[in-house]
Design an enzyme around this catalytic site. Structure first.
Site, PDB file in Angstrom:
ATOM      1  N   SER A 165       0.879  -1.184   0.000  1.00  0.00           N
ATOM      2  CA  SER A 165       0.000   0.000   0.000  1.00  0.00           C
ATOM      3  C   SER A 165       0.906   1.220   0.000  1.00  0.00           C
ATOM      4  O   SER A 165       2.078   1.126   0.402  1.00  0.00           O
ATOM      5  CB  SER A 165      -0.850   0.004   1.278  1.00  0.00           C
ATOM      6  N   TYR A 201      -1.775  -1.149  10.269  1.00  0.00           N
ATOM      7  CA  TYR A 201      -1.794  -1.279   8.798  1.00  0.00           C
ATOM      8  C   TYR A 201      -0.459  -0.778   8.234  1.00  0.00           C
ATOM      9  O   TYR A 201       0.160  -1.451   7.406  1.00  0.00           O
ATOM     10  CB  TYR A 201      -2.972  -0.463   8.242  1.00  0.00           C
TER      11      TYR A 201
HETATM   12  N1  LIG Z   1      -8.717  -0.282  -1.664  1.00  0.00           N
HETATM   13  C1  LIG Z   1      -7.672   0.489  -1.402  1.00  0.00           C
HETATM   14  O1  LIG Z   1      -7.772   1.719  -1.416  1.00  0.00           O
HETATM   15  C2  LIG Z   1      -6.343  -0.143  -1.091  1.00  0.00           C
HETATM   16  C3  LIG Z   1      -5.229   0.716  -0.977  1.00  0.00           C
HETATM   17  C4  LIG Z   1      -3.985   0.165  -0.695  1.00  0.00           C
HETATM   18  C5  LIG Z   1      -3.841  -1.199  -0.551  1.00  0.00           C
HETATM   19  N2  LIG Z   1      -4.944  -2.000  -0.662  1.00  0.00           N
HETATM   20  C6  LIG Z   1      -4.723  -3.431  -0.485  1.00  0.00           C
HETATM   21  O2  LIG Z   1      -5.320  -4.129  -1.545  1.00  0.00           O
HETATM   22  C7  LIG Z   1      -5.656  -5.451  -1.102  1.00  0.00           C
HETATM   23  C8  LIG Z   1      -7.093  -5.764  -1.510  1.00  0.00           C
HETATM   24  O3  LIG Z   1      -7.961  -4.920  -0.765  1.00  0.00           O
HETATM   25  P1  LIG Z   1      -9.349  -4.361  -1.337  1.00  0.00           P
HETATM   26  O4  LIG Z   1      -9.280  -2.894  -1.274  1.00  0.00           O
HETATM   27  O5  LIG Z   1      -9.686  -5.024  -2.608  1.00  0.00           O
HETATM   28  O6  LIG Z   1     -10.329  -4.792  -0.154  1.00  0.00           O
HETATM   29  P2  LIG Z   1     -11.414  -5.966  -0.032  1.00  0.00           P
HETATM   30  O7  LIG Z   1     -11.814  -5.948   1.392  1.00  0.00           O
HETATM   31  O8  LIG Z   1     -12.455  -5.818  -1.092  1.00  0.00           O
HETATM   32  O9  LIG Z   1     -10.558  -7.262  -0.383  1.00  0.00           O
HETATM   33  C9  LIG Z   1      -9.771  -7.953   0.562  1.00  0.00           C
HETATM   34  C10 LIG Z   1      -9.832  -9.406   0.227  1.00  0.00           C
HETATM   35  O10 LIG Z   1      -9.018 -10.144   1.167  1.00  0.00           O
HETATM   36  C11 LIG Z   1      -9.792 -11.212   1.662  1.00  0.00           C
HETATM   37  N3  LIG Z   1      -9.321 -11.626   2.989  1.00  0.00           N
HETATM   38  C12 LIG Z   1      -9.262 -10.893   4.125  1.00  0.00           C
HETATM   39  N4  LIG Z   1      -8.805 -11.660   5.137  1.00  0.00           N
HETATM   40  C13 LIG Z   1      -8.568 -12.888   4.617  1.00  0.00           C
HETATM   41  C14 LIG Z   1      -8.094 -14.119   5.152  1.00  0.00           C
HETATM   42  N5  LIG Z   1      -7.780 -14.239   6.453  1.00  0.00           N
HETATM   43  N6  LIG Z   1      -7.973 -15.184   4.326  1.00  0.00           N
HETATM   44  C15 LIG Z   1      -8.305 -15.095   3.015  1.00  0.00           C
HETATM   45  N7  LIG Z   1      -8.758 -13.967   2.449  1.00  0.00           N
HETATM   46  C16 LIG Z   1      -8.894 -12.884   3.255  1.00  0.00           C
HETATM   47  C17 LIG Z   1     -11.226 -10.685   1.672  1.00  0.00           C
HETATM   48  O11 LIG Z   1     -12.163 -11.718   1.759  1.00  0.00           O
HETATM   49  C18 LIG Z   1     -11.246  -9.978   0.326  1.00  0.00           C
HETATM   50  O12 LIG Z   1     -11.452 -10.900  -0.718  1.00  0.00           O
HETATM   51  C19 LIG Z   1      -5.401  -5.474   0.404  1.00  0.00           C
HETATM   52  O13 LIG Z   1      -4.154  -6.090   0.669  1.00  0.00           O
HETATM   53  C20 LIG Z   1      -5.361  -4.011   0.760  1.00  0.00           C
HETATM   54  O14 LIG Z   1      -4.588  -3.756   1.920  1.00  0.00           O
HETATM   55  C21 LIG Z   1      -6.182  -1.512  -0.932  1.00  0.00           C
END
Ligand SMILES: NC(=O)c1ccc[n+]([C@@H]2O[C@H](COP(=O)([O-])OP(=O)(O)OC[C@H]3O[C@@H](n4cnc5c(N)ncnc54)[C@H](O)[C@@H]3O)[C@@H](O)[C@H]2O)c1
Length: 255
Positions: free
Chosen positions: A142, A159
């Site tokens: 991130s 985080y």
């Molecule tokens: N959306 C943003 O703005 C953003 C920014 C920076 C980084 N990220 C990173 O991107 C990645 C995806 O996040 P997102 O925004 O799509 O959110 P999201 O919540 O839609 O997706 C997260 C996914 O991880 C899965 N997950 C969580 N805990 C789990 C576990 N214990 N076992 C298996 N699966 C698990 C959830 O079920 C989901 O499918 C993450 O690592 C997040 O930190 C997102």
């Protein structure tokens, strides 16, 4: 160079958000896909979309923090496809709070999913890649790996810590597995709408004004805008690039 025909891509956290989008982008680029997450019904919806594109797809219910679960799931994927070429370590959670607010349980939960999850899934995928002398691993960190949240209301110290740890893990893995033709790189998304952010960051006018007001492109990322970088790191387009971190944030971290 960016064609993934014949490759098998393993995606964690594929039931929603950025992981779901990337799984579909992999299929569009020609790959067969292994979908991993805890919600099987959601994975099956994504699997149906990918099947309709003519690719083989295997949804597997998996908690990335549970070693037995990970070991069994990865074995099942390997037995089905016979090789695992790409790994997108995307599953993650965002727990709010500063060190003066966080419970030990919440801190541990962040580290468990965001760091131990990547370690465990990689632990069982990497040996197959080593045997095959081929691998493309992409770890989702991130922008918060290298910058703090500006708005006080959304400080997320566990985080920050967990996403910085993802960069350290990326460097170590990249250095050790290059000789097996395995590259390991990390991406740092800025703000994207997903289940993680839709009810928190996207609901706050103050946060959005601050983000958009300080971002050179004046907006959050749109659906699909991460996929170019994910495909680059997952393909032969990046065959001599390893241990690198690319932020995809409209320039938010440069100002
Ligand atoms: N959306 C943003 O703005 C953003 C920014 C920076 C980084 N990220 C990173 O991107 C990645 C995806 O996040 P997102 O925004 O799509 O959110 P999201 O919540 O839609 O997706 C997260 C996914 O991880 C899965 N997950 C969580 N805990 C789990 C576990 N214990 N076992 C298996 N699966 C698990 C959830 O079920 C989901 O499918 C993450 O690592 C997040 O930190 C997102």
């Amino acid at each position: 160079m960016f064609d993934l025909t014949g490759k098998v891509a393993v995606v964690t956290g594929a039931s929603s958000g950025l992981g779901r989008d990337a799984a579909i982008a992999y299929a569009e680029a020609g790959a067969d896909v292994v979908l991993l997450a805890r919600r099987l019904e959601r994975l099956e919806e994504v699997a149906t979309e990918i099947k309709e594109m003519g690719r083989d797809v295997l949804p597997i219910k998996m908690d990335v923090t549970d070693e037995e679960n990970v070991k069994e799931g990865i074995q099942k994927a390997f037995d089905h496809f016979g090789h695992l070429d790409i790994l997108l370590n995307n599953a993650g959670i965002a727990v709010g709070g500063g060190v003066h607010q966080l419970s030990v349980e919440d801190f541990d939960k962040s580290m468990d999913v965001n760091v131990k999850g990547i370690f465990l899934v990689s632990k069982y995928v990497v040996p197959h890649m080593m045997d095959n002398k081929y691998g493309r691993i992409v770890n989702v960190a991130s922008v918060n790996a290298i910058m703090a949240d500006k708005a006080d209301v959304f400080i997320r110290h566990s985080y920050n810590a967990s996403k910085s740890a993802v960069l350290g893990l990326t460097l170590g893995m990249a250095a050790s597995y290059g000789k097996y033709n395995i590259t390991v790189n990390a991406i740092g998304p800025g703000l994207f709408e997903s289940e993680m952010t839709e009810d928190t960051l996207f609901k706050s006018e103050d946060f959005l004004n601050l983000y958009n007001g300080t971002n050179p492109m004046c907006r959050p990322g749109k659906q699909g805008e991460l996929n170019g970088t994910i495909l680059y790191f997952s393909s032969d387009g990046s065959s001599y690039t390893t241990g690198q971190f690319i932020v995809v944030d409209g320039g938010g971290t440069i100002v």
